[in-house]
Design a protein around this motif. Sequence first.
Motif, PDB file in Angstrom:
ATOM      1  N   GLY A  99      14.263  62.062  -0.296  1.00 15.34           N
ATOM      2  CA  GLY A  99      13.843  63.132   0.623  1.00 15.34           C
ATOM      3  C   GLY A  99      14.947  63.721   1.491  1.00 15.34           C
ATOM      4  O   GLY A  99      16.132  63.650   1.150  1.00 15.34           O
ATOM      5  N   ILE A 100      14.540  64.218   2.639  1.00 10.52           N
ATOM      6  CA  ILE A 100      15.448  65.006   3.493  1.00 10.52           C
ATOM      7  C   ILE A 100      16.497  64.141   4.207  1.00 10.52           C
ATOM      8  O   ILE A 100      17.509  64.632   4.671  1.00 10.52           O
ATOM      9  N   GLY A 101      16.230  62.836   4.330  1.00 11.78           N
ATOM     10  CA  GLY A 101      17.197  61.920   4.939  1.00 11.78           C
ATOM     11  C   GLY A 101      17.287  62.035   6.459  1.00 11.78           C
ATOM     12  O   GLY A 101      16.616  62.882   7.082  1.00 11.78           O
ATOM     13  N   ILE A 102      18.116  61.159   7.034  1.00  9.47           N
ATOM     14  CA  ILE A 102      18.251  61.076   8.498  1.00  9.47           C
ATOM     15  C   ILE A 102      19.738  60.926   8.829  1.00  9.47           C
ATOM     16  O   ILE A 102      20.412  60.082   8.225  1.00  9.47           O
ATOM     17  N   PRO A 103      20.266  61.701   9.766  1.00 14.46           N
ATOM     18  CA  PRO A 103      21.686  61.531  10.131  1.00 14.46           C
ATOM     19  C   PRO A 103      21.975  60.101  10.590  1.00 14.46           C
ATOM     20  O   PRO A 103      21.137  59.485  11.274  1.00 14.46           O
ATOM     21  N   VAL A 104      23.171  59.592  10.225  1.00 16.93           N
ATOM     22  CA  VAL A 104      23.520  58.193  10.528  1.00 16.93           C
ATOM     23  C   VAL A 104      23.346  57.892  12.019  1.00 16.93           C
ATOM     24  O   VAL A 104      22.769  56.874  12.396  1.00 16.93           O
ATOM     25  N   GLY A 105      23.814  58.820  12.877  1.00 13.53           N
ATOM     26  CA  GLY A 105      23.768  58.583  14.327  1.00 13.53           C
ATOM     27  C   GLY A 105      22.355  58.447  14.870  1.00 13.53           C
ATOM     28  O   GLY A 105      22.170  57.997  15.997  1.00 13.53           O
ATOM     29  N   GLU A 106      21.351  58.842  14.109  1.00  8.38           N
ATOM     30  CA  GLU A 106      19.972  58.806  14.626  1.00  8.38           C
ATOM     31  C   GLU A 106      19.167  57.652  14.044  1.00  8.38           C
ATOM     32  O   GLU A 106      18.022  57.426  14.444  1.00  8.38           O
ATOM     33  N   GLN A 107      19.779  56.929  13.079  1.00  7.03           N
ATOM     34  CA  GLN A 107      18.964  55.972  12.318  1.00  7.03           C
ATOM     35  C   GLN A 107      18.393  54.838  13.152  1.00  7.03           C
ATOM     36  O   GLN A 107      17.270  54.398  12.939  1.00  7.03           O
ATOM     37  N   GLU A 108      19.154  54.349  14.148  1.00  6.44           N
ATOM     38  CA  GLU A 108      18.631  53.238  14.936  1.00  6.44           C
ATOM     39  C   GLU A 108      17.554  53.717  15.911  1.00  6.44           C
ATOM     40  O   GLU A 108      16.624  52.990  16.243  1.00  6.44           O
ATOM     41  N   GLN A 109      17.668  54.989  16.334  1.00  2.82           N
ATOM     42  CA  GLN A 109      16.679  55.507  17.299  1.00  2.82           C
ATOM     43  C   GLN A 109      15.310  55.750  16.690  1.00  2.82           C
ATOM     44  O   GLN A 109      14.335  55.945  17.398  1.00  2.82           O
ATOM     45  N   LEU A 110      15.256  55.777  15.341  1.00  2.00           N
ATOM     46  CA  LEU A 110      13.972  56.032  14.672  1.00  2.00           C
ATOM     47  C   LEU A 110      12.903  55.055  15.111  1.00  2.00           C
ATOM     48  O   LEU A 110      11.722  55.338  15.053  1.00  2.00           O
ATOM     49  N   PHE A 111      13.374  53.874  15.554  1.00  5.34           N
ATOM     50  CA  PHE A 111      12.416  52.817  15.876  1.00  5.34           C
ATOM     51  C   PHE A 111      12.034  52.834  17.358  1.00  5.34           C
ATOM     52  O   PHE A 111      11.339  51.951  17.824  1.00  5.34           O
ATOM     53  N   SER A 112      12.524  53.854  18.075  1.00  2.00           N
ATOM     54  CA  SER A 112      12.102  54.016  19.473  1.00  2.00           C
ATOM     55  C   SER A 112      10.866  54.903  19.467  1.00  2.00           C
ATOM     56  O   SER A 112      10.812  55.885  18.721  1.00  2.00           O
ATOM     57  N   ARG A 113       9.935  54.564  20.355  1.00  2.00           N
ATOM     58  CA  ARG A 113       8.686  55.336  20.418  1.00  2.00           C
ATOM     59  C   ARG A 113       8.956  56.826  20.642  1.00  2.00           C
ATOM     60  O   ARG A 113       9.806  57.169  21.459  1.00  2.00           O
ATOM     61  N   TYR A 114       8.265  57.654  19.945  1.00  2.00           N
ATOM     62  CA  TYR A 114       8.265  59.118  20.065  1.00  2.00           C
ATOM     63  C   TYR A 114       9.550  59.780  19.561  1.00  2.00           C
ATOM     64  O   TYR A 114       9.685  60.989  19.669  1.00  2.00           O
ATOM     65  N   PHE A 115      10.495  58.992  19.030  1.00  2.00           N
ATOM     66  CA  PHE A 115      11.721  59.639  18.544  1.00  2.00           C
ATOM     67  C   PHE A 115      11.452  60.312  17.201  1.00  2.00           C
ATOM     68  O   PHE A 115      10.827  59.741  16.312  1.00  2.00           O
ATOM     69  N   ARG A 116      11.955  61.539  17.046  1.00  2.00           N
ATOM     70  CA  ARG A 116      11.821  62.249  15.786  1.00  2.00           C
ATOM     71  C   ARG A 116      13.203  62.758  15.387  1.00  2.00           C
ATOM     72  O   ARG A 116      13.923  63.342  16.203  1.00  2.00           O
ATOM     73  N   ALA A 117      13.576  62.499  14.137  1.00  5.08           N
ATOM     74  CA  ALA A 117      14.933  62.861  13.689  1.00  5.08           C
ATOM     75  C   ALA A 117      15.086  64.375  13.618  1.00  5.08           C
ATOM     76  O   ALA A 117      14.114  65.105  13.413  1.00  5.08           O
ATOM     77  N   SER A 118      16.352  64.819  13.764  1.00  8.57           N
ATOM     78  CA  SER A 118      16.613  66.265  13.749  1.00  8.57           C
ATOM     79  C   SER A 118      16.233  66.872  12.401  1.00  8.57           C
ATOM     80  O   SER A 118      15.782  68.024  12.334  1.00  8.57           O
ATOM     81  N   THR A 119      16.391  66.066  11.308  1.00 10.63           N
ATOM     82  CA  THR A 119      16.057  66.611   9.978  1.00 10.63           C
ATOM     83  C   THR A 119      14.562  66.956   9.899  1.00 10.63           C
ATOM     84  O   THR A 119      14.187  67.992   9.346  1.00 10.63           O
ATOM     85  N   ALA A 120      13.701  66.097  10.505  1.00  6.15           N
ATOM     86  CA  ALA A 120      12.250  66.358  10.480  1.00  6.15           C
ATOM     87  C   ALA A 120      11.954  67.628  11.273  1.00  6.15           C
ATOM     88  O   ALA A 120      11.146  68.465  10.858  1.00  6.15           O
ATOM     89  N   LEU A 121      12.629  67.762  12.413  1.00  8.34           N
ATOM     90  CA  LEU A 121      12.373  68.929  13.265  1.00  8.34           C
ATOM     91  C   LEU A 121      12.863  70.209  12.573  1.00  8.34           C
ATOM     92  O   LEU A 121      12.172  71.219  12.579  1.00  8.34           O
TER      93      LEU A 121
END
Length: 377
Positions: A307-329
């Motif tokens: 799929g669309i993937g997630i930037p490396v710098g955002e990967q750990e934040q995915l597991f924080s509540r309400y965080f949405r990756a820039s690729t999804a946005l």
Amino acid sequence: MGARWGLAAPAEEATTPLDGFLAESDTIAAALVSCDGTVLEANRALDLLLGPTLCLHQVVVPAHGAVVTALLAEAGPSWHSVQAGLVRRDGELVDCRVWALLQAHGVLVLAEPLRTPGEKLNSLLLELNDDLLGARRELAAKNRRLRELDELKNMFLASATHDLKTPLTSILGYAEILGWEGLSPEAGRMALSIQTSAHRVLRMINDLLDAAQIMTGELKLERSRGDLTSVVRCAVEAVQPAARARQITFSVHGPESVAAHFDERRVLQILDNLLSNAVKYSHHGGQVDVTCEPRGPGASVAVRDTGIGIPVGEQEQLFSRYFRASTALEHGIGGTGLGLANARSFAEAHGGSLACVSEPGVGSTFTLALAQGPVDS
Ligand code: ADP
């Protein structure tokens, strides 16, 4: 000059120094002195504080004589001050701020006693007390607000569980029945759309309820030994309607069965999140590979998408509540940002982990690892 001890800032335009209120004052020690310190005129307060004084230096603590001399020598048309010890009439030393202003007939000198360390401490404590009282009042108001919000949250949770979930469950049930009847292709698509949308809303409500349970520490696992592969197959089956609608193909890899110790309901929720994300964040015609296998003494499930993937710098934040990756946005894909945070909490409650490796435009792999847990006797 400050207004401590009720001492008002002297007006710079005062020209007849010991006239009026200064001459009468019992609280502000004032004298008109010549440049060498000779007292030309003193008021009542100065007499009360220092006794009859012929020369200012006579009442200045010797070590401070030089600063008072300099103050007098440099006295100009605006107020200057130094801190100096003066000898009270009873022989005690009193720390003062000594002010000087050049006048037509000499130098007007005011002496303002500074507080003793004890008095200073007392007033500091009083100020602190005032601050604390203010802070306590503020805290009490915030507490009241938090209690109101907590009540609101409880009301929301109660209505989410009952008023929202109950009708949703029947919408889902009827949509499924409709899907089985011999509908026209058009009506079939509509039934499927109702089904997937209702599923999505139900998942959001469940995510919110789970997040509340995790936050309040009420999460309890009911673990037993079972076959992880069959749970994986169930979860893959459940996302097939949504996957088919977007022509996404799933493949399951690994041994026929993988024994593990887990809470089936919670692991299903983790997998449901990973698999529906794999569908949601993939392009039409994508491919998802799910691998379930033993891992050390435990087991793991890896979900890999194209799929669309997630930037490396955002990967750990995915597991924080309400965080949405820039690729999804950027792709305008909706969501709450709660699913992965909950999924990781469920994995960790199992003594396991949930991790992600991803590359934007290439795809993502989410890996759930479960610890061994107690072995059956
Ligand atoms: P939601 O999908 O509801 O936003 P999640 O907590 O499940 O919430 O996911 C958090 C974020 O992680 C998503 O908003 C998305 O940006 C990103 N994400 C999760 N899974 C994937 C995936 N398979 N591919 C790309 N991005 C993903």
